[in-house]
Design an enzyme around this catalytic site. Structure first.
Site, PDB file in Angstrom:
ATOM      1  N   HIS A 238       0.838  -1.205   0.000  1.00 26.12           N
ATOM      2  CA  HIS A 238       0.000   0.000   0.000  1.00 26.12           C
ATOM      3  C   HIS A 238       0.871   1.253   0.000  1.00 26.12           C
ATOM      4  CE1 HIS A 238      -3.232  -2.747   1.250  1.00 26.12           C
ATOM      5  NE2 HIS A 238      -4.047  -1.834   0.780  1.00 26.12           N
TER       6      HIS A 238
ATOM      7  N   LYS B  88      -0.432   4.772   4.684  1.00 22.20           N
ATOM      8  CA  LYS B  88      -1.280   3.820   5.410  1.00 22.20           C
ATOM      9  C   LYS B  88      -0.723   3.615   6.817  1.00 22.20           C
ATOM     10  CE  LYS B  88      -3.658  -0.585   4.996  1.00 22.20           C
ATOM     11  NZ  LYS B  88      -4.933   0.015   5.439  1.00 22.20           N
TER      12      LYS B  88
END
Ligand code: NAP
Length: 271
Positions: free
Chosen positions: A158, A162
């Site tokens: 990600h 995040k």
């Protein structure tokens, strides 16, 4: 004419909040009636359209969920665990369908949602895309078909912003794999490895989390056997995917009985 589903978007200035707003504006069967942001946020008390540098919309951004939710049929909530708990309390009071994309929820948070779901429907998913939900179904089937000679590893990547790991989707995939083997994920998960870990334990499910750049979300489930390897992979390249899925869940959830539901229920893919 069918009734419009009145929607509130929580955390409206966030990465997902802005996508959810677009998804609601695109949908003929939904209309936005409320929006929230973090207390102290610059948009609180302002008209949403004006706060975004656009024409006024007649919706004031609130910091109290009750103000935003009192006339809503459903709320879209991709915020933080703390905000999601506050939203769940009010959603239960006003009987609105609560669509939760927030990840990183604790066991305590999940117990709170279980209690809230006695009063209103909650649709919660670590991933609202069709592709990932299909991937969980395939993962469960393959895990059931292969024995413990195949080691299962879940790898995800990600963007650099995040804050939680492993991702909610990685955990969903791990749960599907464990379920396929008739096991409880909490008993067989290896969430991280460091140092002299000893050999891999047969039957365990391992996780690895990569973070960097602007990656929207990539997940791979690897079944590694002797002399062969099966790999299932999903790549999300646009956050609108999650927003459109969450809106679909809200339209489905409006009018459902109280209880906890997943995206598999919305898609009619529940095993
Ligand atoms: P983000 O850009 O940080 O958005 C979160 C928003 O919520 C921010 O605008 C934040 O405001 C706001 N917020 C925080 N506390 C609040 C409160 N008490 N009341 C109202 N708003 C509040 O993060 P994101 O990338 O959109 O992700 C949000 C969550 O969704 C994460 O848990 C992420 O993992 C999850 N997610 C799930 C899926 C899925 O399909 N399930 C897909 C993508 C993301 P401030 O910035 O002022 O704090």
């Amino acid at each position: 004419m069918t009734e419009q589903t009145k929607i509130a978007v929580m955390g409206i200035s966030g990465r997902m909040g802005q996508m959810l707003l677009r998804a609601v504006d695109e949908a003929p069967k939904a209309s936005l009636i409320g929006a929230t942001e973090h207390p102290g946020h610059a948009w609180i008390g302002q008209d949403l359209g004006e706060a975004m540098g656009m024409a006024p919309r007649g919706i004031i951004v609130q910091d109290a969920p009750l103000e935003a939710l009192q006339h809503a049929h459903a709320l879209l909530d991709f915020t933080t665990p703390e905000a999601t708990m506050a939203n769940a309390e009010i959603a239960a009071q006003v009987r609105a369908a609560h669509v939760i994309g927030t990840t990183g929820l604790s066991e305590e948070n999940l117990a709170f949602l279980e209690a809230a779901s006695r009063h209103a429907p909650i649709i919660r998913s670590g991933n609202f895309s069709l592709g990932v939900n299909l991937l969980t179904v395939l993962t469960r089937k393959i895990a059931a078909a292969l024995d413990e000679d195949f080691d299962i590893e879940v790898v995800e990547m990600h963007h650099r912003h995040k804050v939680d790991a492993p991702s909610g989707t990685a955990l969903m995939l791990g749960e599907a794999a464990a379920g396929g083997r008739g096991r409880d994920l909490s008993e067989i998960r290896d969430l991280a490895r460091e140092g002299i870990t000893g050999e891999r334990q047969a039957g365990h499910i391992g996780f690895a989390a990569l973070r960097g750049g602007d990656v929207v979300g990539e997940h791979e489930v690897i079944f590694a056997g002797a002399g062969e390897r099966i790999s299932l992979k999903h790549i999300a390249s646009d956050r609108m995917l999650f927003a459109r899925g969450a809106l679909k869940a809200a339209l489905w959830g409006h009018g459902q009985k109280p209880g906890q539901y997943s995206m598999l229920d919305v898609l009619g893919m529940q095993a």
